[in-house]
Design a protein around this motif. Sequence first.
Motif, PDB file in Angstrom:
ATOM      1  N   SER A   1      56.348  39.040  74.713  1.00 62.16           N
ATOM      2  CA  SER A   1      57.256  38.099  74.077  1.00 62.16           C
ATOM      3  C   SER A   1      57.010  36.658  74.495  1.00 62.16           C
ATOM      4  O   SER A   1      57.589  35.750  73.924  1.00 62.16           O
ATOM      5  CB  SER A   1      58.706  38.479  74.392  1.00 62.16           C
ATOM      6  OG  SER A   1      58.920  38.484  75.797  1.00 62.16           O
ATOM      7  N   ASN A   2      56.176  36.445  75.499  1.00 58.62           N
ATOM      8  CA  ASN A   2      55.880  35.074  75.905  1.00 58.62           C
ATOM      9  C   ASN A   2      54.716  34.482  75.115  1.00 58.62           C
ATOM     10  O   ASN A   2      54.316  33.345  75.360  1.00 58.62           O
ATOM     11  CB  ASN A   2      55.570  35.021  77.399  1.00 58.62           C
ATOM     12  CG  ASN A   2      54.317  35.795  77.767  1.00 58.62           C
ATOM     13  OD1 ASN A   2      54.010  36.810  77.125  1.00 58.62           O
ATOM     14  ND2 ASN A   2      53.597  35.340  78.759  1.00 58.62           N
TER      15      ASN A   2
ATOM     16  N   THR B   1      61.341  37.172  69.180  1.00 59.85           N
ATOM     17  CA  THR B   1      61.053  37.359  70.590  1.00 59.85           C
ATOM     18  C   THR B   1      61.571  36.152  71.362  1.00 59.85           C
ATOM     19  O   THR B   1      61.946  35.126  70.789  1.00 59.85           O
ATOM     20  CB  THR B   1      59.542  37.499  70.819  1.00 59.85           C
ATOM     21  OG1 THR B   1      58.909  36.245  70.480  1.00 59.85           O
ATOM     22  CG2 THR B   1      58.951  38.614  69.963  1.00 59.85           C
ATOM     23  N   LEU B   2      61.548  36.249  72.679  1.00 59.94           N
ATOM     24  CA  LEU B   2      61.989  35.123  73.502  1.00 59.94           C
ATOM     25  C   LEU B   2      61.130  33.893  73.236  1.00 59.94           C
ATOM     26  O   LEU B   2      61.632  32.775  73.160  1.00 59.94           O
ATOM     27  CB  LEU B   2      61.930  35.511  74.978  1.00 59.94           C
ATOM     28  CG  LEU B   2      62.918  36.589  75.431  1.00 59.94           C
ATOM     29  CD1 LEU B   2      62.687  36.926  76.907  1.00 59.94           C
ATOM     30  CD2 LEU B   2      64.353  36.116  75.229  1.00 59.94           C
TER      31      LEU B   2
ATOM     32  N   LYS C   1      62.046  32.353  69.820  1.00 57.24           N
ATOM     33  CA  LYS C   1      63.318  31.632  69.915  1.00 57.24           C
ATOM     34  C   LYS C   1      63.126  30.286  70.601  1.00 57.24           C
ATOM     35  O   LYS C   1      63.688  29.273  70.180  1.00 57.24           O
ATOM     36  CB  LYS C   1      64.339  32.479  70.681  1.00 57.24           C
ATOM     37  CG  LYS C   1      64.826  33.704  69.939  1.00 57.24           C
ATOM     38  CD  LYS C   1      65.803  34.498  70.805  1.00 57.24           C
ATOM     39  CE  LYS C   1      66.268  35.758  70.086  1.00 57.24           C
ATOM     40  NZ  LYS C   1      67.171  36.565  70.960  1.00 57.24           N
TER      41      LYS C   1
END
Length: 312
Positions: free
Chosen positions: A92-93, A278-279, A282
């Motif tokens: 997610s990064n 995902t983070l 966002k």
Amino acid sequence: MRRLPPLNALRVFEASARKGSFAAAGDELSVTASAVSHQIKTLEEYLGVRLFSRSKRKVELTPSGEQYLMSVKHALDEIEMATHRLADNQESNVVRISVAPNFLTRWLMPRMSRFREIYPDIELQISASLGLLDFNQSNTDMAVYYGNGEWDDIEVYFLQKVRLVPVCSPKLLEGNYPLRVPNDLRHHTLIYVGTRKWEWENWLQLAGAEFIAPKDSLQLSSSQLTTAAAQENLGVALADPTLTSREISSGNLVVPFDIPLDTRKAFYLVYQKHRPLTLGMKAFKEWLINEMQATDAYGVENVSLPGKAAEH
């Protein structure tokens, strides 16, 4: 208990229908044409329906096969997207972004250091693209589009309107024909994108210029090139101050007339409809919207318009 046909046979059926050949489907799935034929026969026996009509050289879907294919393809697409989303959540990064080249080089890249300072653990993988994406067939997470915002089957978030003002080299203002009023442009070369000549026509009408045909004109293939040509003192171009803020703030370009033309188009952030963010996605969305909002009415952050000669 679910009453489902053999799932591997469904995969073989979809590949065969898409390729129009058992041999081609076998090549894609790394099995023999005979194995494909066997799987199709198994599926037909299970359903009690013929899915293909066979000849020596090719296979074709029967009407029942065509109807069944629509549902099978939709189900496999859903499984593929769910798997893609699950894989994304594991990294997610990482955010894969597609951006128009001019927006990328003139707006996004100069601000990348700010994003990295705020989100050091998030990796942006950026590509340049002018076309619209099929997010179902692409691993791209998000994109920045230019247009009217009317695109189907994607989430669309408004970023900023696109307005155009004249820009030129400061040397041009020092020549024999200074730019004091819009009508002075008749002595200068007007630089324009080949597919958007109407922009100058609309701007001249908006500014109340008394002429239609300038002394000369220069046609180029992109707004990135027209801005570069103006910077090289080749004439006057119309540019979005958002994308030329560095050149304006440094004095390499000036805005002789602070009369913005509303193109009725804008920049938008887009991504696949109904996709959970995902983070990383966002974070990029929040950062991009905040950066766009932290500008003045013309899309320029903390930049006055050097060389301004008139207001409309």
